[in-house]
Design an enzyme around this catalytic site. Structure first.
Site, PDB file in Angstrom:
ATOM      1  N   ASN A   1       0.871  -1.193   0.000  1.00  0.00           N
ATOM      2  CA  ASN A   1       0.000   0.000   0.000  1.00  0.00           C
ATOM      3  C   ASN A   1       0.900   1.231   0.000  1.00  0.00           C
ATOM      4  O   ASN A   1       1.506   1.549   1.017  1.00  0.00           O
ATOM      5  CB  ASN A   1      -0.888  -0.052   1.256  1.00  0.00           C
ATOM      6  CG  ASN A   1      -1.732   1.202   1.415  1.00  0.00           C
ATOM      7  OD1 ASN A   1      -1.849   2.012   0.504  1.00  0.00           O
ATOM      8  ND2 ASN A   1      -2.336   1.358   2.595  1.00  0.00           N
TER       9      ASN A   1
ATOM     10  N   LYS B   1       0.038   4.251  -0.214  1.00  0.00           N
ATOM     11  CA  LYS B   1      -0.646   5.398   0.420  1.00  0.00           C
ATOM     12  C   LYS B   1      -0.474   6.662  -0.427  1.00  0.00           C
ATOM     13  O   LYS B   1      -0.377   6.572  -1.654  1.00  0.00           O
ATOM     14  CB  LYS B   1      -0.134   5.600   1.853  1.00  0.00           C
ATOM     15  CG  LYS B   1      -0.178   4.333   2.692  1.00  0.00           C
ATOM     16  CD  LYS B   1      -0.074   4.620   4.156  1.00  0.00           C
ATOM     17  CE  LYS B   1       0.051   3.329   4.925  1.00  0.00           C
ATOM     18  NZ  LYS B   1      -0.105   3.493   6.352  1.00  0.00           N
TER      19      LYS B   1
ATOM     20  N   HIS C   1      -9.627   0.799   5.055  1.00  0.00           N
ATOM     21  CA  HIS C   1      -8.350   1.001   5.765  1.00  0.00           C
ATOM     22  C   HIS C   1      -8.601   1.908   6.971  1.00  0.00           C
ATOM     23  O   HIS C   1      -9.427   2.817   6.915  1.00  0.00           O
ATOM     24  CB  HIS C   1      -7.329   1.635   4.812  1.00  0.00           C
ATOM     25  CG  HIS C   1      -5.935   1.617   5.363  1.00  0.00           C
ATOM     26  ND1 HIS C   1      -5.516   2.505   6.322  1.00  0.00           N
ATOM     27  CD2 HIS C   1      -4.884   0.803   5.107  1.00  0.00           C
ATOM     28  CE1 HIS C   1      -4.243   2.232   6.629  1.00  0.00           C
ATOM     29  NE2 HIS C   1      -3.843   1.209   5.910  1.00  0.00           N
TER      30      HIS C   1
ATOM     31  N   GLU D   1      -7.057   4.311   8.110  1.00  0.00           N
ATOM     32  CA  GLU D   1      -6.883   5.750   7.857  1.00  0.00           C
ATOM     33  C   GLU D   1      -8.137   6.339   7.224  1.00  0.00           C
ATOM     34  O   GLU D   1      -8.480   7.499   7.462  1.00  0.00           O
ATOM     35  CB  GLU D   1      -5.631   5.975   6.978  1.00  0.00           C
ATOM     36  CG  GLU D   1      -4.352   5.718   7.783  1.00  0.00           C
ATOM     37  CD  GLU D   1      -3.158   5.262   6.971  1.00  0.00           C
ATOM     38  OE1 GLU D   1      -3.165   5.391   5.735  1.00  0.00           O
ATOM     39  OE2 GLU D   1      -2.192   4.762   7.594  1.00  0.00           O
TER      40      GLU D   1
ATOM     41  N   GLU E   1      -5.431  -5.458  10.631  1.00  0.00           N
ATOM     42  CA  GLU E   1      -4.420  -4.430  10.874  1.00  0.00           C
ATOM     43  C   GLU E   1      -4.732  -3.721  12.190  1.00  0.00           C
ATOM     44  O   GLU E   1      -5.566  -2.805  12.220  1.00  0.00           O
ATOM     45  CB  GLU E   1      -4.443  -3.394   9.751  1.00  0.00           C
ATOM     46  CG  GLU E   1      -4.122  -3.944   8.388  1.00  0.00           C
ATOM     47  CD  GLU E   1      -3.536  -2.874   7.483  1.00  0.00           C
ATOM     48  OE1 GLU E   1      -2.436  -3.077   6.986  1.00  0.00           O
ATOM     49  OE2 GLU E   1      -4.167  -1.817   7.318  1.00  0.00           O
TER      50      GLU E   1
ATOM     51  N   GLY F   1       2.296   1.792  10.877  1.00  0.00           N
ATOM     52  CA  GLY F   1       3.235   2.907  10.730  1.00  0.00           C
ATOM     53  C   GLY F   1       3.956   3.281  12.017  1.00  0.00           C
ATOM     54  O   GLY F   1       4.591   4.332  12.084  1.00  0.00           O
TER      55      GLY F   1
ATOM     56  N   SER G   1       3.397  -2.544  10.392  1.00  0.00           N
ATOM     57  CA  SER G   1       4.851  -2.523  10.574  1.00  0.00           C
ATOM     58  C   SER G   1       5.525  -3.837  10.167  1.00  0.00           C
ATOM     59  O   SER G   1       6.449  -4.307  10.838  1.00  0.00           O
ATOM     60  CB  SER G   1       5.202  -2.147  12.024  1.00  0.00           C
ATOM     61  OG  SER G   1       4.707  -0.854  12.318  1.00  0.00           O
TER      62      SER G   1
HETATM   63  C1  PEP Z   1      -0.817  -0.066   6.106  1.00  0.00           C
HETATM   64  O1  PEP Z   1      -0.827   1.078   5.714  1.00  0.00           O
HETATM   65  O2  PEP Z   1      -1.769  -0.784   5.811  1.00  0.00           O
HETATM   66  C2  PEP Z   1       0.301  -0.527   6.913  1.00  0.00           C
HETATM   67  C3  PEP Z   1       0.219  -1.721   7.423  1.00  0.00           C
HETATM   68  O3  PEP Z   1       1.362   0.328   7.074  1.00  0.00           O
HETATM   69  P1  PEP Z   1       2.799  -0.027   7.715  1.00  0.00           P
HETATM   70  O4  PEP Z   1       3.273  -1.292   7.054  1.00  0.00           O
HETATM   71  O5  PEP Z   1       3.654   1.149   7.375  1.00  0.00           O
HETATM   72  O6  PEP Z   1       2.597  -0.207   9.171  1.00  0.00           O
END
Ligand code: PEP
Length: 256
Positions: free
Chosen positions: A14, A16, A99, A101, A169, A175, A214
Site C-alpha cells: 500500500n 498510500k 483502511h 486511515e 491491521e 506505521g 509494521s
Molecule cells: C498499512 O498502511 O496498511 C500498513 C500496514 O502500514 P505499515 O506497514 O507502514 O505499518
C-alpha cells in the site's frame, strides 16, 4: 524442502499518498525487475489513483497485480472527486476497502464500507477489507469484539463465495514500528477464521487473511508461518523496492 512445499503467500504493498506518476513508474519497474518469475508469490501493489493507469501499464505481462487504495460505493453520478469500482475495473484487479486511515480521517462508517465491498464485487474487483482494533480497545480487552463487529457489519449480505481478502491491521501497529507479536496476530486471525466459518463453513479456509502493521523484510517470516496468516498488507516497506522484494522473498510459507 522442495518447491512444492512452499505455499503461496499474498503480499500487498500500500503506497498510500506517496509517489508522483514518474516515481511510481520507477518504483513499479524496480519491483517488477526484481520479482518477476523469481518467487512463487502473489504480489499486488496499490499506488495512488493518479498513477494506477501508468503502473498497470508498467506491470502489464508481469506476475504483479495492481490495486487501488479506495473507491466509492456508487457506480457513477454527482459525487465530485470520487472514483467508482466500475472505473477501477478497467485498470486494476484489487481494491483496499476500510483502511483504518479512511475510517479515522474520513469517518467512513461500517455501512459505507459494506456498500463499497458489494460494489467492488459486482465490478469484479477483489476487495481487501481491512479491520482492526485501536489501542484503547486492546487495552480494555475489547479487541475481539471490535473486530467481530466490524466484520459482521462490513460483510453483511455478501456472497462469500466471491473472491475477497481480509486484512487484520491493529491500528496501533500501523506505521508505528510496533508490530503485533505473532501470537497476537495469530490469535486474532483464528478469531476471524471462526467468524468466517460461521458465515460460510469450510469455505472460510479459502479466504486469504493478511496481517498488516509494521511488517518488514525481517519480521515477515514469523507472520506467514502462523497457521491462519496467508500473507501481509505492507505500508512503509513497500515504498522501497529492494526492501519490499526482500520481504517478498522472505515470505515463503513452508508447510505449517
Ligand atoms: C498499512 O498502511 O496498511 C500498513 C500496514 O502500514 P505499515 O506497514 O507502514 O505499518
Amino acid at each position: 524442502m522442495t518447491y512444492d512445499d512452499i505455499a503461496v503467500a499474498l503480499i500487498v504493498g500500500n503506497w498510500k499518498m506517496n509517489t508522483t506518476v514518474n516515481s511510481a513508474i520507477t518504483l513499479a519497474n524496480a519491483v517488477k525487475f526484481q520479482i518477476e518469475d523469481q518467487f512463487r508469490h502473489e504480489v499486488v501493489v496499490c499506488p495512488p489513483y493518479v498513477s494506477l493507469h501508468s503502473v498497470s501499464e508498467t506491470l502489464r505481462g508481469s506476475n504483479i497485480a495492481v490495486g487501488a487504495q479506495n473507491m466509492h460505493s456508487e457506480t457513477n453520478g454527482a459525487v465530485t472527486g470520487e472514483i467508482s469500482a466500475e472505473m477501477l475495473s478497467q485498470i486494476c484487479q484489487y481494491v483496499i476497502v476500510g483502511h483504518s486511515e479512511r475510517r479515522t480521517y474520513f469517518s467512513e462508517s461500517d455501512l459505507f464500507i459494506n456498500l463499497k465491498l458489494l460494489a467492488a464485487l459486482s465490478a469484479d474487483i477483489t476487495p481487501i477489507l481491512c479491520v482492526g482494533e485501536n489501542l484503547e480497545d486492546r487495552d480494555s480487552g475489547l479487541a475481539h469484539d471490535m473486530v467481530s463487529s466490524q466484520l459482521e457489519a462490513n460483510l453483511n449480505g455478501m456472497d462469500l463465495d466471491s473472491k475477497i481478502v481480509i486484512a487484520y491491521e491493529p491500528v496501533w501497529a500501523i506505521g508505528t514500528g510496533q508490530s503485533a507479536s505473532p501470537e497476537i496476530a495469530q490469535d486474532m486471525m483464528f478469531h476471524i477464521r471462526e467468524i468466517l466459518a460461521d458465515l460460510v463453513g469450510n469455505r472460510s479456509e479459502a479466504i486469504p487473511l493478511l496481517y498488516g502493521g509494521s511488517v518488514n523484510e525481517d519480521n515477515i517470516g514469523v507472520y506467514v508461518s502462523q497457521a491462519d496468516i496467508d500473507g501481509a498488507l505492507v505500508g512503509g516497506t513497500s515504498l522501497n523496492a529492494d526492501a519490499f522484494c526482500r520481504l517478498v522473498a522472505n515470505a515463503s510459507r513452508t508447510e505449517r
